[in-house]
Design a protein around this motif. Structure first.
Motif, PDB file in Angstrom:
ATOM      1  N   LEU A 143      43.862  18.936   7.469  1.00 40.35           N
ATOM      2  CA  LEU A 143      43.418  19.672   8.658  1.00 40.35           C
ATOM      3  C   LEU A 143      43.118  18.767   9.841  1.00 40.35           C
ATOM      4  O   LEU A 143      43.009  19.224  10.968  1.00 40.35           O
ATOM      5  N   GLN A 144      42.980  17.468   9.563  1.00 40.62           N
ATOM      6  CA  GLN A 144      42.637  16.554  10.657  1.00 40.62           C
ATOM      7  C   GLN A 144      43.812  16.314  11.596  1.00 40.62           C
ATOM      8  O   GLN A 144      43.641  15.795  12.686  1.00 40.62           O
ATOM      9  N   PHE A 145      45.008  16.659  11.130  1.00 36.95           N
ATOM     10  CA  PHE A 145      46.174  16.363  11.961  1.00 36.95           C
ATOM     11  C   PHE A 145      46.414  17.461  12.982  1.00 36.95           C
ATOM     12  O   PHE A 145      46.764  18.581  12.644  1.00 36.95           O
ATOM     13  N   GLY A 146      46.206  17.112  14.232  1.00 38.93           N
ATOM     14  CA  GLY A 146      46.493  18.062  15.311  1.00 38.93           C
ATOM     15  C   GLY A 146      47.826  17.717  15.939  1.00 38.93           C
ATOM     16  O   GLY A 146      48.557  16.855  15.454  1.00 38.93           O
ATOM     17  N   LYS A 147      48.151  18.404  17.017  1.00 37.94           N
ATOM     18  CA  LYS A 147      49.439  18.198  17.685  1.00 37.94           C
ATOM     19  C   LYS A 147      49.617  16.737  18.120  1.00 37.94           C
ATOM     20  O   LYS A 147      50.698  16.169  17.993  1.00 37.94           O
ATOM     21  N   ARG A 472      42.186  11.603  21.592  1.00 37.25           N
ATOM     22  CA  ARG A 472      42.413  11.646  20.145  1.00 37.25           C
ATOM     23  C   ARG A 472      42.768  10.234  19.700  1.00 37.25           C
ATOM     24  O   ARG A 472      43.945   9.891  19.582  1.00 37.25           O
TER      25      ARG A 472
END
Lengths: 504, 333
Positions: A143-147, A472
């Motif tokens: 879940l830590q991986f965003g765009k 980020r």
């Protein structure tokens, strides 16, 4: 303490799988899985989708056991085609071609197959241990991986591709860009606008990855055979002793297998593309650590062991978000999830606590499936390898037929066959000019995620990439690493080029 | 030279494959009863295999074979482009009764909300029936401090909120844009490749809001990760997980409802006798208790409408969506 109780539960899970019915289903599943997985074009998700209805009548645990047998069986079947006929079935087995096929051409196909089976097995075991210990602990990692992070990772992956997959970086860069361009064909996922379709409805969905692979590998191989670039007609000779690895082979690969399995499991946690990138990463890593880097690409057993251990361990990494959160991040995981739902199990955050029997039973069945797969596949190594003894003029037409049948089976579309043939010619000419197909295929594979991540990043940060990477930091660091790696490789490439020019 | 010739020969041979494709000019006879005479009838589902839309169609195909005389139903999944690819393939297929389209809400929403669609799908179909309706739920993270639409409104007005949606301009996107606009604010919409990824984005803190079908978010509400703050309908959901979730109408936003529909259609220009054949088949199949139960299990509400009623329903939806989207004035592009 918690880890210990995990293993006790795993033990219980294994025991619950050890009924005659479950073992039988697992065996049948792995057998059918590896037989269908051998057919090019069908791949893992295709095989599971075809065989899913067979399991409808079973109780949930038996069905899951059979499905995991099918899943791992077809993954192994994909490696067989990569090694023997240089057609990878999945993005994750492209790297296996690098050394597997040269080995087969040297008459050591049997050894390559058994090395791949054994490293898959060991990779699988390490992956299962990882899943047992970390399933609940690492559930939130995906879940830590965003765009932004995705964008950075894919850029890093593409940079990696330019150097790992080809010797000439400039050519690598050209094919990677070409792959991304081909990936743009069709309706774009975000805005729904049409690109490069010329009003052809069948092109709206774009060039499908599997169709593309069948073209640039399968059809290209066929064209090479016609053009006579290969020593056609020659019958391969091999001795029985060459079928199975020796003690010294084991010594050479065990470190690789352990390293790559851990790497694979870790990178498998990255949703979507982790497994594919991991195989390239592992291959590059092993090449740079190896004492004989020159053997890589010419038929090194380490070069087969590395990607196979990696991609199997990565499967378990990618199962973490599926089993602990109910979120499938790849198409094969999505099909596994729909299989769960069909049997009345909805994977979600509560799955492990509410259905511990099923969860541990499933993990136990994976372990048993791996063992069964190893047992039933090792004796087959000789049979598969003897395929190479078949005269080229008989083998090639059969491969062609199977390739076309597989290409048609993906979507039941004749248009796809045309795309496949065009890709084949395209691949043939690129190959003749010394461009690498693996980089081309994988950049096509990554293109969708790349664009999605890029557009998402741009929307979130109002078109300011710099502020995205500052806000980020993880993504920023990965992106910076990609740039440094790119400049370093480019510099090295340029230096080597200048040196060879001077010595001339 | 010989090699070049043989390469060319292979090319020619493979091209011949295309010459064979599709030229069975079956003269459509529109008088008398029609059946597919045992032939394969493709149902084009514009979603991937395994999603709830796909499973509702498969529930009919797997359990309803007896209602389709002389017919072998085959599900063909054509996902991508927020349904645009599957719908395009369906509306451009031959109106010979051998292709049925699974036509749901995107058929109406896509061409009314965006200007980039290749076809106006709802004008290119002959409706057979509506099979079910579904509703949508607004989710936020449970640690967000947002408990209802009122809180959400204040939050939207006070900071930039990020909406995770499944496709531009589709369901899961326009509702919150409309909500924000009506309240004088704005949201930033980021597209994810499906409900699961959008939910993952909210769980991981990459987005603040997502609007999904009740079944997609159910497990996360149960586990306490997500909070459902509103059901976008006039009635509450019967599911115990959602029993306490008030509707948008109850919360004083009667204009914020969205009822999705599932239905079946034939391509425009299909002869009347073929339409009549399928109307009869689907009417019987959709009344089957097993099929109704399976549909409910998938989070849909069985709501059969016959061809004429479905047609009127489509017109009504089009007018409704057009009004909303013209109010949004390009915010969705």
């Amino acid at each position: 303490m918690e880890i210990l109780s995990s293993f006790i539960l795993l033990g219980k899970g294994i025991l619950s799988c050890l009924t005659l019915q479950n073992l039988l289903c697992c065996t049948i599943g792995s057998l059918i899985g590896s037989l269908i997985g051998v057919l090019p074009g069908i791949g893992i998700s295709g095989t599971v989708a075809i065989l899913l209805p067979v399991t409808y009548g079973f109780d949930p645990l038996t069905a899951l056991i059979m499905l995991s047998g099918i899943y791992f069986g077809s993954a192994y079947g994909g490696a067989i085609t990569s090694i023997l006929i240089n057609i990878p079935g999945e993005a994750t087995s492209i790297v296996t071609c690098f050394d597997g096929n040269p080995l087969a051409k040297k008459g050591k196909g049997g050894k390559a197959l058994s090395i791949s089976a054994i490293s898959s097995f060991l990779g699988g075991c390490i992956g299962i241990i990882g899943l047992t210990i970390f399933a609940t602990m690492l559930s939130r990692v995906a879940l830590q991986f965003g765009k932004v992070e995705f964008f950075a990772i894919i850029i890093f992956g593409l940079v990696l591709l330019t150097t790992v997959a080809s010797k000439n970086m400039l050519k690598g860069l050209i094919v990677v860009c070409l792959g991304v361009l081909i990936g743009c064909i069709g309706l774009d996922e975000v805005f729904g606008s049409l690109r490069f379709t010329f009003g052809v409805v069948d092109l709206f969905k774009g060039v499908e990855f599997v169709t593309f692979i069948m073209g640039v590998y399968g059809i290209t191989e066929l064209l090479f055979a016609i053009a006579g670039e290969e020593e056609s007609g020659e019958i391969m000779n091999y001795s029985k002793a060459d079928l199975y690895p020796t003690k010294s082979d084991f010594k050479a690969i065990w470190k690789t297998v352990v390293r790559c399995s851990c790497l694979g499991f870790g990178m498998g946690l990255i949703p979507g593309c982790g497994g594919t990138l991991a195989t390239f990463f592992a291959y590059g890593l092993e090449r740079s650590l190896s004492k004989h880097p020159e053997e890589f690409g010419e038929g090194s057993i380490v070069g087969v062991a590395a990607p196979e251990a990696t991609n199997n361990a990565a499967v378990y990494g990618s199962m973490v978000p599926l089993l602990s959160l109910g979120i499938p991040f790849s198409s094969s995981m999505a099909i596994m999830m729909s299989a769960f739902i069909v049997h009345g199990i909805t994977p979600g955050p509560l799955f492990i606590t509410e259905h511990p029997d099923l969860f541990w039973g499933l993990i136990g069945s994976m372990l048993i499936g791996n063992i069964i797969l190893l047992i039933i596949n090792l004796p087959f190594v000789g049979i598969w390898a003897s395929m190479l003894k078949v005269n080229f003029s008989i083998l090639m037409p059969i491969i062609t037929m199977v390739t076309f049948a597989g290409g048609y089976a993906i979507n039941g579309s004749v248009f796809d066959l045309g795309v496949m043939v065009v890709c084949g010619f395209f691949g043939f000419f690129l190959n003749v000019c010394g461009y690498n197909m693996a980089a081309l295929a994988v950049s096509l594979f990554l293109c969708g995620t790349l664009e999605d991540a890029f557009v998402g990043t741009m929307t979130l940060y109002k078109g300011n990439l710099l502020s995205a990477f500052i806000n980020r930091p993880i993504g920023g660091v990965i992106f910076l690493a990609a740039i440094i790696f790119f400049l370093y490789s480019a510099g090295k490439n340029f230096y080597n080029f200048a040196k060879t020019k001077n010595t001339k | 030279m010989k090699r070049i010739i043989s390469v060319m020969l292979v090319l020619c041979l493979s091209l011949m494959l295309f010459a064979q494709g599709g030229s069975e000019a079956a003269a459509a006879d529109s008088s008398g009863a029609w059946t597919p005479k045992g032939g394969n009838v493709n149902i084009i589902v514009p979603f991937g295999a395994g999603g709830s839309s796909d499973l509702t169609v498969r529930a009919i195909v797997n359990n309803g074979a007896k209602y389709f005389p002389d017919t072998t139903l085959v599900v063909e999944n054509v996902p991508g482009g927020g349904c645009a690819i599957g719908l395009t393939k369906f509306v451009t297929s031959k109106p010979d009764g051998f292709t049925i389209g699974n036509t749901s809400t995107p058929m109406v929403v896509l061409p009314t909300s965006t200007t980039t669609q290749p076809y106006v799908y709802y004008e290119m179909v002959e409706p057979i029936c509506r099979s079910a309706v579904s509703t949508f739920v607004v989710y936020v993270r449970s640690d967000s401090g947002i408990y209802n639409l009122e809180d959400l409104k204040n939050e939207i007005l006070s900071r930039e909120m990020i909406l995770a949606c499944n496709s531009k301009g589709g369901n899961s996107h326009w509702e919150m844009e409309y909500f924000a606009m009506k309240n004088g604010g704005d949201v930033t919409a980021v597209v994810y490749d499906g409900g699961a990824s959008a939910i993952a984005a909210v769980l991981g803190g990459h987005a603040d809001i997502t609007v999904q079908a009740p079944n997609d978010g159910r497990e996360y509400v149960r586990s306490g990760d997500l909070r459902a703050i509103a059901v976008l309908n006039t009635e509450r959901l019967t599911d115990s997980v959602y029993a306490d979730v008030p509707t948008s109408v109850e919360q004083g936003y009667p204009w914020l409802t969205n009822v999705g529909f599932q239905g079946f259609s034939l391509p425009k220009g299909t002869p009347q006798n073929i339409i009549d054949f399928y109307r009869e088949c689907f009417r019987n199949a959709l009344a089957d208790p097993v099929i109704m139960e399976e549909t409910e299990k998938l989070g849909m509400i069985p709501a059969y409408l016959d061809a004429d009623e479905f047609s009127a329903f489509i017109d009504e939806s089009v007018a409704n969506y057009k009004e909303i989207f013209s109010a949004l004035e390009g915010r969705l592009d």
